[in-house]
Design a protein around this motif. Structure first.
Motif, PDB file in Angstrom:
ATOM      1  N   PHE A 111      -0.703  -7.378  -2.553  1.00 47.57           N
ATOM      2  CA  PHE A 111      -1.108  -6.033  -2.929  1.00 47.57           C
ATOM      3  C   PHE A 111      -1.236  -5.120  -1.705  1.00 47.57           C
ATOM      4  N   LEU A 112      -1.756  -5.660  -0.597  1.00 45.95           N
ATOM      5  CA  LEU A 112      -1.877  -4.857   0.625  1.00 45.95           C
ATOM      6  C   LEU A 112      -0.506  -4.458   1.167  1.00 45.95           C
ATOM      7  N   LYS A 113       0.455  -5.379   1.129  1.00 46.80           N
ATOM      8  CA  LYS A 113       1.807  -5.060   1.594  1.00 46.80           C
ATOM      9  C   LYS A 113       2.431  -3.961   0.747  1.00 46.80           C
ATOM     10  N   ARG A 114       2.266  -4.059  -0.565  1.00 48.61           N
ATOM     11  CA  ARG A 114       2.791  -3.012  -1.445  1.00 48.61           C
ATOM     12  C   ARG A 114       2.139  -1.676  -1.159  1.00 48.61           C
ATOM     13  N   LYS A 118       4.066   1.626   0.244  1.00 53.82           N
ATOM     14  CA  LYS A 118       3.993   2.884  -0.497  1.00 53.82           C
ATOM     15  C   LYS A 118       3.518   4.019   0.411  1.00 53.82           C
ATOM     16  N   LYS A 119       2.503   3.744   1.230  1.00 50.04           N
ATOM     17  CA  LYS A 119       1.998   4.754   2.162  1.00 50.04           C
ATOM     18  C   LYS A 119       3.067   5.145   3.180  1.00 50.04           C
ATOM     19  N   ARG A 121       6.403   4.913   2.786  1.00 43.73           N
ATOM     20  CA  ARG A 121       7.470   5.648   2.103  1.00 43.73           C
ATOM     21  C   ARG A 121       7.074   7.077   1.780  1.00 43.73           C
ATOM     22  N   ASN A 122       5.806   7.295   1.426  1.00 39.56           N
ATOM     23  CA  ASN A 122       5.341   8.640   1.090  1.00 39.56           C
ATOM     24  C   ASN A 122       5.029   9.484   2.316  1.00 39.56           C
ATOM     25  N   GLY A 123       5.064   8.880   3.489  1.00 40.93           N
ATOM     26  CA  GLY A 123       4.770   9.618   4.714  1.00 40.93           C
ATOM     27  C   GLY A 123       3.292   9.767   4.992  1.00 40.93           C
ATOM     28  N   ASN A 124       2.455   9.009   4.310  1.00 39.81           N
ATOM     29  CA  ASN A 124       1.009   9.083   4.520  1.00 39.81           C
ATOM     30  C   ASN A 124       0.523   8.163   5.629  1.00 39.81           C
TER      31      ASN A 124
END
Length: 131
Positions: A111-114, A118-119, A121-124
Motif C-alpha cells: 500500500f505504501l508503494k502504491r 501515485k504521489k 505521478r501526480n507531481g505531489n
C-alpha cells in the motif's frame, strides 16, 4: 497539515486512555499495567530483531550492488512499528505489531508503494537532484 498533526497528537492519546481504562475495568489495573509492560518489552525485542535483520539485508544488497528500496521501506516500517510498540496503549501496539511482523509488513509496504507511486505521478512528491 498543521491541524492534522495537532488533531493526531490530541486524538491518539485520548483513544489510548479510553482503551486502557476500558481494559482496566475488564481485567483490573494490575494486569493491565503488566500487559502494557509486556507488550513494550516484547515489542522492543521484536523491533531489535527485525531491525538487525533488515540492516544485514541492506548491507548485503549494497555489497552486491543492488538498490535496497524495499529494504529501506522495511527499515522505516520497523522503526515506526518499534516506536508504536514502545508507547503505552493497546491501539498503537496493534499497529506496531502489524508493522513488525514480516507478512503484515509486506501488505503495508504494498500500500505504501502504491501511495508513493501515485504521489510521484501526480507531481505531489518532489525529488531534489544534485547537479
Amino acid at each position: 497539515m498543521f491541524w492534522l498533526i495537532v488533531s493526531v497528537i490530541i486524538v491518539i492519546p485520548v483513544i489510548e486512555l479510553w482503551g486502557l481504562i476500558t481494559v482496566g475495568s475488564w481485567i483490573g489495573a494490575f494486569p493491565t499495567i503488566l500487559l502494557v509492560i509486556a507488550t513494550g518489552v516484547i515489542g522492543g525485542y521484536l523491533a531489535r530483531r527485525e531491525g538487525i535483520h533488515t540492516y544485514r539485508l541492506f548491507m548485503i544488497q549494497l555489497r552486491n550492488g543492488e538498490l535496497p528500496g524495499d529494504t529501506l521501506l522495511d527499515g522505516a516500517c520497523v522503526l515506526v512499528g518499534g516506536v508504536f510498540l514502545l508507547t503505552p496503549g493497546f491501539f498503537t501496539d496493534i499497529i506496531g505489531f502489524l508493522l513488525l511482523f514480516p507478512y503484515s509488513r509486506g501488505i503495508i509496504k504494498l500500500f505504501l508503494k502504491r501511495w508513493f507511486n501515485k504521489k510521484i505521478r501526480n507531481g505531489n512528491f518532489i525529488w531534489n537532484r544534485r547537479r
